[in-house]
Design a protein around this motif. Structure first.
Motif, short mmCIF file in Angstrom:
data_model
loop_
_atom_site.label_atom_id
_atom_site.label_comp_id
_atom_site.label_asym_id
_atom_site.label_seq_id
_atom_site.Cartn_x
_atom_site.Cartn_y
_atom_site.Cartn_z
N ARG A 1 0.83 -1.20 0.00
CA ARG A 1 0.00 0.00 0.00
C ARG A 1 0.86 1.25 0.00
O ARG A 1 1.96 1.28 0.58
N THR A 2 0.37 2.30 -0.64
CA THR A 2 1.12 3.54 -0.73
C THR A 2 0.50 4.67 0.08
O THR A 2 1.05 5.77 0.14
N SER A 3 -0.66 4.42 0.68
CA SER A 3 -1.29 5.37 1.60
C SER A 3 -1.55 4.67 2.92
O SER A 3 -1.89 3.49 2.95
N LEU A 4 -1.40 5.40 4.01
CA LEU A 4 -1.62 4.83 5.33
C LEU A 4 -3.08 5.00 5.74
O LEU A 4 -3.59 6.13 5.73
N PRO A 5 -3.77 3.93 6.10
CA PRO A 5 -5.12 4.09 6.63
C PRO A 5 -5.06 4.71 8.03
O PRO A 5 -4.13 4.45 8.79
N ALA A 6 -6.03 5.52 8.35
CA ALA A 6 -6.08 6.14 9.67
C ALA A 6 -6.57 5.13 10.70
O ALA A 6 -7.51 4.37 10.44
N VAL A 7 -5.92 5.10 11.86
CA VAL A 7 -6.44 4.37 13.02
C VAL A 7 -6.86 5.43 14.01
O VAL A 7 -6.03 6.11 14.62
N LEU A 8 -8.17 5.59 14.16
CA LEU A 8 -8.74 6.71 14.91
C LEU A 8 -8.77 6.42 16.41
O LEU A 8 -8.75 5.26 16.83
N PRO A 9 -8.85 7.46 17.24
CA PRO A 9 -8.96 7.25 18.68
C PRO A 9 -10.21 6.46 19.05
O PRO A 9 -11.25 6.54 18.37
N VAL A 10 -10.12 5.71 20.13
CA VAL A 10 -11.25 4.90 20.60
C VAL A 10 -12.40 5.80 21.03
O VAL A 10 -12.19 6.85 21.64
N GLN A 11 -13.62 5.39 20.68
CA GLN A 11 -14.79 6.10 21.16
C GLN A 11 -15.91 5.11 21.46
O GLN A 11 -15.83 3.94 21.12
#
Length: 240
Positions: free
Chosen positions: A142-152
């Motif tokens: 992959r050439t783009s990083l997926p976001a890992v968002l803060p827990v909610q």
């Protein structure tokens, strides 16, 4: 070809030192030598061919030689809204979701979530998952990083609004993905080890989620998201 994520601007002709962790991996784990090639990417699209110019125990220098605008990202914009599972189960989900082209991962807390941490430990867990996502990008091309968002909390996410097709996986549902109209912007909700409660599934439906099933067998939480993502990519994305 060894691929390394470098979170800095990259330009052809530049000489640079690899970040500490990447340098240790290249020099001490892979034992790469001067003159060997690397592929670098910074998550902004495309990748760069580079050659090692110097190595030490903790330092590696490279020269950036060319740019390839290759794009291996999915045409689907998928949010995996995954209720947090314990330990290696969540690690597995993050890793495989990235390999399957997910755009972002949103860890959620629900009624039956068994992982309970204070704010500091959640921050450490988030950084751990982001590290897994980077490694999965390096491995999968992959050439783009997926976001890992803060827990909610689940109810907070359900109360938010977006334009995505919201799906909730529920073992009792008979609606299949194949019966739905194709979509390119999708949010997929997966429950924790004990599943979503009846009240949570009802709340998800009120929030616009479409209940779907993945066949007659009950899947574990770490399997469910991965299986659903694979099915989405096969039906509407770029698998097959």
């Amino acid at each position: 070809m060894t691929r390394i994520h470098i979170p800095v601007p990259l330009t052809v002709g530049a000489s640079l030192d690899l970040p500490d962790e990447a340098a240790r991996h290249v020099a001490q784990v892979l034992r790469m030598k001067i003159g060997e090639p690397l592929t670098l990417f910074n998550g902004n699209g495309g990748e760069y061919a580079a050659t090692i110019t110097a190595t030490g125990r903790r330092d590696v220098s490279v020269n950036v030689e060319s740019f390839d605008p290759v794009d291996r990202e999915s045409r689907l914009d998928i949010t995996l809204a995954q209720c947090v599972s314990k330990g290696e189960r969540m690690d597995y989900t993050v890793q495989k979701a990235v390999e399957l082209g997910v755009t972002r991962i949103l860890p959620l807390l629900s009624e039956r979530s068994v992982v309970k941490l204070d704010a500091e430990r959640w921050d450490k867990k988030l950084e751990h998952w982001r590290g897994i996502a980077v490694s999965a990008c390096e491995q999968s091309g992959r050439t783009s990083l997926p976001a890992v968002l803060p827990v909610q909390k689940l109810d907070g996410w359900l109360a938010s609004s977006d334009r995505a097709l919201r799906l909730v996986l529920a073992p009792t549902e008979s609606v299949s993905l194949r019966s739905l109209a194709a979509a390119s912007n999708i949010a997929l909700l997966i429950g924790p080890e004990g599943g979503l409660s009846d009240n949570e599934i009802a709340a998800a439906r009120r929030a616009g989620c479409v209940g779907i099933g993945l066949g007659p067998r009950v899947l574990r939480t770490e399997t469910a998201g991965v299986a659903a993502l694979a099915a989405l990519q096969l039906l509407w994305g770029d698998l097959g």
